[in-house]
Design a protein around this motif. Structure first.
Motif, short mmCIF file in Angstrom:
data_model
loop_
_atom_site.label_atom_id
_atom_site.label_comp_id
_atom_site.label_asym_id
_atom_site.label_seq_id
_atom_site.Cartn_x
_atom_site.Cartn_y
_atom_site.Cartn_z
N PRO A 1 -4.47 -11.22 6.25
CA PRO A 1 -3.03 -11.18 6.01
C PRO A 1 -3.08 -10.60 4.54
O PRO A 1 -3.01 -11.49 3.38
CB PRO A 1 -2.63 -12.68 6.11
CG PRO A 1 -3.78 -13.28 5.84
CD PRO A 1 -4.94 -12.56 6.63
N ASN A 2 -2.92 -9.36 4.30
CA ASN A 2 -2.75 -8.72 2.58
C ASN A 2 -1.83 -7.43 2.84
O ASN A 2 -1.49 -7.25 3.94
CB ASN A 2 -4.24 -8.44 2.16
CG ASN A 2 -4.89 -7.55 3.05
OD1 ASN A 2 -4.39 -6.36 3.46
ND2 ASN A 2 -6.31 -7.76 3.43
N GLU A 3 -1.79 -6.90 1.67
CA GLU A 3 -0.78 -5.68 1.58
C GLU A 3 -1.37 -4.42 1.71
O GLU A 3 -0.95 -3.46 1.70
CB GLU A 3 -0.15 -5.73 0.38
CG GLU A 3 0.95 -6.93 0.24
CD GLU A 3 2.08 -6.90 1.29
OE1 GLU A 3 2.42 -5.82 1.41
OE2 GLU A 3 2.56 -7.78 1.66
N ASN A 4 -2.82 -4.21 2.09
CA ASN A 4 -3.56 -3.13 2.31
C ASN A 4 -3.37 -2.61 3.60
O ASN A 4 -4.36 -2.52 4.39
CB ASN A 4 -5.06 -3.50 1.82
CG ASN A 4 -5.62 -2.14 1.95
OD1 ASN A 4 -5.29 -0.98 1.69
ND2 ASN A 4 -7.24 -2.23 1.68
N GLY A 5 -2.37 -2.08 3.89
CA GLY A 5 -2.01 -1.38 5.33
C GLY A 5 -0.65 -1.04 5.34
O GLY A 5 0.26 -1.30 4.55
N LYS A 6 -0.23 -0.25 6.29
CA LYS A 6 0.86 0.24 6.67
C LYS A 6 2.06 -0.95 6.94
O LYS A 6 1.55 -1.64 7.67
CB LYS A 6 0.87 1.28 7.70
CG LYS A 6 0.47 2.89 7.24
CD LYS A 6 0.30 3.68 8.17
CE LYS A 6 -0.23 5.21 7.71
NZ LYS A 6 -0.07 6.20 8.76
N LYS B 1 0.92 -1.13 0.00
CA LYS B 1 0.06 0.03 0.21
C LYS B 1 0.93 1.23 -0.08
O LYS B 1 1.71 1.34 0.79
CB LYS B 1 -0.87 0.11 1.22
CG LYS B 1 -1.93 1.24 1.36
CD LYS B 1 -2.60 1.17 2.69
CE LYS B 1 -3.49 2.47 2.82
NZ LYS B 1 -4.47 2.67 1.78
N ASP B 2 0.60 2.15 -0.83
CA ASP B 2 0.96 3.61 -1.03
C ASP B 2 2.57 3.54 -0.89
O ASP B 2 3.35 4.48 -0.39
CB ASP B 2 0.60 4.35 0.30
CG ASP B 2 -0.80 4.77 -0.01
OD1 ASP B 2 -1.50 4.66 -0.91
OD2 ASP B 2 -1.33 4.87 1.09
N SER B 3 3.29 2.38 -1.63
CA SER B 3 4.71 2.27 -1.68
C SER B 3 5.29 2.77 -3.03
O SER B 3 4.70 3.37 -3.98
CB SER B 3 4.88 0.80 -1.64
OG SER B 3 4.33 0.17 -2.62
N LEU B 4 6.65 2.61 -3.00
CA LEU B 4 7.44 3.23 -4.27
C LEU B 4 7.70 1.62 -4.65
O LEU B 4 8.35 1.03 -4.06
CB LEU B 4 8.46 3.86 -3.98
CG LEU B 4 9.83 3.98 -5.34
CD1 LEU B 4 8.97 4.70 -6.37
CD2 LEU B 4 10.95 4.80 -4.76
N SER B 5 7.21 1.39 -5.80
CA SER B 5 7.66 0.16 -6.73
C SER B 5 8.49 0.50 -7.57
O SER B 5 8.73 1.31 -8.46
CB SER B 5 6.35 -0.45 -7.24
OG SER B 5 6.44 -1.71 -7.93
N ILE B 6 9.60 -0.84 -7.79
CA ILE B 6 10.48 -0.57 -9.07
C ILE B 6 9.96 -1.84 -9.96
O ILE B 6 10.13 -2.93 -9.51
CB ILE B 6 12.02 -0.84 -8.33
CG1 ILE B 6 12.43 0.45 -7.50
CG2 ILE B 6 12.76 -0.83 -9.78
CD1 ILE B 6 13.77 -0.05 -7.23
N TRP B 7 9.66 -1.44 -10.88
CA TRP B 7 9.17 -2.34 -11.89
C TRP B 7 10.16 -2.74 -12.85
O TRP B 7 10.85 -2.19 -13.70
CB TRP B 7 7.92 -1.98 -12.60
CG TRP B 7 7.06 -2.52 -13.49
CD1 TRP B 7 6.83 -4.19 -13.20
CD2 TRP B 7 6.43 -2.50 -14.62
NE1 TRP B 7 6.08 -4.71 -14.29
CE2 TRP B 7 5.59 -3.39 -15.12
CE3 TRP B 7 6.31 -1.23 -15.14
CZ2 TRP B 7 4.92 -3.56 -16.16
CZ3 TRP B 7 5.42 -1.32 -16.47
CH2 TRP B 7 4.80 -2.36 -16.87
#
Length: 596
Positions: free
Chosen positions: A585-590, A174-180
């Motif tokens: 258990p997911n990525e929707n959070g800090k 969530k709200d991260s910087l991604s390197i694709w």
């Protein structure tokens, strides 16, 4: 290239002076106990628009700002497009729909289920959930370096994404910087690669980490070669797959994907671009061959062994309990268990499914396929005939459909099904059953009873009769449980589509303490495969890394002391937790530090 670093050109200086100065904040020390969470929008330390603009300029205008989820076209708003939504809905379960997207994850359960086509799952609106806020579409190592430096100096959460293939959602945040890294697509053939320390002298391929199975297999075929990689055609072979170990249709002959690695080009947590091989940064080389992706650095290219192409034979068939009854059906499956050891020792790879239908009470066995590299039609038939005879004696009818191919590539392309992705109400646990589980009739009976019990509990099962030979006693971080493995087994738990968060969590926890614990109890000391597993796997350090975990923890501290890199259930991840908005258990959070 050892020691090659764009830091000498001032990237870290640029990040600390210009980026942080434009935020008006003090550089964040992500290892400091005073910074409990990574930096998020609304925090005083969140980088300013000017800082992001500078990052965009430095990365050659390759920064994508708030990329929209694909299913945005299905919801009211400026992107709504009914025709595009209908087309997307039709193809939603195909991996080809998702791997070329900068943010999409192929596990919506791990993403948070916040934006799917309504006819697939009605989330009632479309929010970003576990998707990143910014994405660097990297095509050169310097783009990766800039992203790593930015995240390290600002404290923004960093994620690495290639194709989005991962059961656990490791390519989201969530709200991260991604390197694709998907567009690192170079493929170079090396006629003779020599590494005296590794004891290898022979052909190799150096490929960018964005290269996928269908691309490298075709390139290898064109050179009369074969490369160890997964059966799934759209998986990014040189990213998380190979760094996590990677099982393959060729593993019973040549070992895991990680066993093939001769060298990495990698950006480390301090922003340096280095080579990791047997003589340059050998400890990093050891860790990245099996210790998990997005943990010790960001690979941009990998050099791997190339093997001779080979004729291959495959068999696809199935049978059900509909006419023969359940007892005869399971007797047929039990006869197969007797041949797991000799089949794996013969260098074959069997991919089979056990499918329950609780409504009708019918169970199905599906071989998809039995894959015999470097074997003729006659050799494969001879290998399978003892089992087939016993099936016939039980009155089980089937069409073995044994087919010979002149090359590994043609056999692979014709034999394996396309991956089914985007499952909305299921998660998968896995276990490696070692040779000891098959050496006596009593242990084989126990294994069959375990599989049957899971089917009767409505668990879809996917199995791989495979071993991972240890080529030249490879010294790497591959989970030691792979070496004695004979059956890599997966089972999935499902829940009602309309279940509440509390109901889902209870079902998933019961799955771990019930069916998965039965499998663990019957294979003491074994493990699980970190790329095809459940985020709730207990004692994941032992399960995914075995006796290598203490050393991997030490190397994580050495190479990433500030925890710039994090993936759930990765090395050192026990220090952090995603505080999801729904408690699942997911990525929707800090992402926040675990406090005692």
């Amino acid at each position: 290239m050892a020691g090659l670093s764009l830091n000498a050109c001032g990237i870290t200086f640029w990040a600390t002076v210009f980026l942080v100065a434009s935020t008006g904040a003090t550089p964040v020390d992500s290892s400091s106990s005073t910074s409990r969470c990574k930096v998020y929008p609304g925090d005083a330390a969140w980088p300013s628009d000017d800082a992001w603009a500078k990052l965009n300029k430095a990365t050659d205008n390759r920064l994508l700002i708030k990329p929209e989820p694909q299913a945005s076209v299905c919801y009211n708003g400026p992107l709504y497009d009914a025709a595009k939504c209908a087309e997307l809905t039709t193809d939603w379960g195909r991996s080809y729909t998702h791997f070329d997207d900068p943010i999409e994850m192929m596990s919506p359960v791990a993403q948070g289920m916040t934006c799917l086509p309504p006819d697939v799952f009605n989330s009632h609106n479309c929010t970003r959930g576990g998707f990143p806020m910014y994405v660097i579409n990297a095509t050169e190592p310097k783009h990766v370096q800039l992203g790593v430096d930015f995240a390290r100096e600002t404290g923004v959460r960093l994620i690495i994404k290639n194709t989005g293939h991962d059961f656990l959602g490791k390519s989201g945040g969530k709200d991260s910087l991604s390197i694709w890294t998907h567009h690192f697509k170079s493929i170079d053939y090396i006629e003779k690669f020599e590494d005296e320390k590794l004891g290898y002298s022979g052909p190799a391929f150096k490929a960018g980490v964005g290269v996928q199975a269908f691309e490298i297999y075709k390139a290898a075929h064109d050179k009369g070669r074969a490369v160890v990689g997964g059966e799934g055609e759209t998986v990014g072979i040189f990213g998380g797959y190979i760094q996590g170990g990677g099982h393959s249709p060729l593993s019973s002959l040549y070992g895991t994907g990680a066993d093939q690695v001769l060298s990495f080009d990698v950006v480390t947590a301090d922003g340096k671009f280095v080579v990791a091989n047997s003589t340059s940064n050998p400890d990093l080389f050891w860790a990245m061959r099996g210790g998990g992706g997005s943990t010790f650095g960001v690979a941009t290219a990998v050099t791997v062994k190339a093997h001779p192409d080979m004729p291959t034979t495959a068999s696809r068939f199935g049978f059900t309990s509909e006419k023969i009854g359940n007892e005869t059906f399971w007797a047929g499956v039990r006869t197969y268990v007797d041949y797991f050891i000799p089949n794996a020792d013969a260098g074959t790879y069997a991919y089979f499914l056990l499918l329950p239908n609780i409504t009708t009470g019918i169970f199905s066995f599906k071989m998809s396929p039995f894959f015999a590299p470097n074997k003729t039609l006659e050799q494969t038939t001879t290998l399978l005939q003892p089992w087939f005879t016993r099936l016939n004696d039980l009155g089980i009818t089937f069409d073995p459909n044994i087919t010979h191919f002149d090359s590994y590539y043609d056999a692979w392309k014709s034999s394996f099904p396309l991956e089914v992705v985007e499952k909305i109400n299921a998660t998968t646990g896995s276990r490696m059953f070692p040779r000891a589980n098959f050496e006596t009739e009593a242990k084989r009976d126990e294994l069959l009873n375990n599989l049957r019990k899971s089917s009767e509990n409505n668990r879809v099962q996917v199995h791989f009769n495979i071993k991972a030979v240890d080529p030249s006693n490879a010294d790497n971080a591959v989970n030691p449980a792979w070496r004695p493995n004979i059956l890599f087994a997966q089972q999935a738990v499902r829940w009602p589509v309309n279940a509440t968060s509390a109901e889902i969590l209870k079902i998933r926890q019961d799955f771990q303490t019930g069916d998965m614990q039965r499998w663990r109890d019957s294979s003491p000391g074994a493990g699980s495969y970190l790329a095809e597993a459940d985020r709730l796997e207990p004692n994941f350090g032992q399960a995914f890394f075995g006796t290598n975990y203490p050393r991997l923890l030490e190397l994580k501290t050495k190479w990433d002391p500030e925890d710039v890199f994090f993936v759930t259930t990765g090395v050192g991840s026990e220090r952090w937790k995603v505080e999801s908005v729904d408690g699942l258990p997911n990525e929707n959070g800090k992402l926040c530090r675990v406090t005692t």
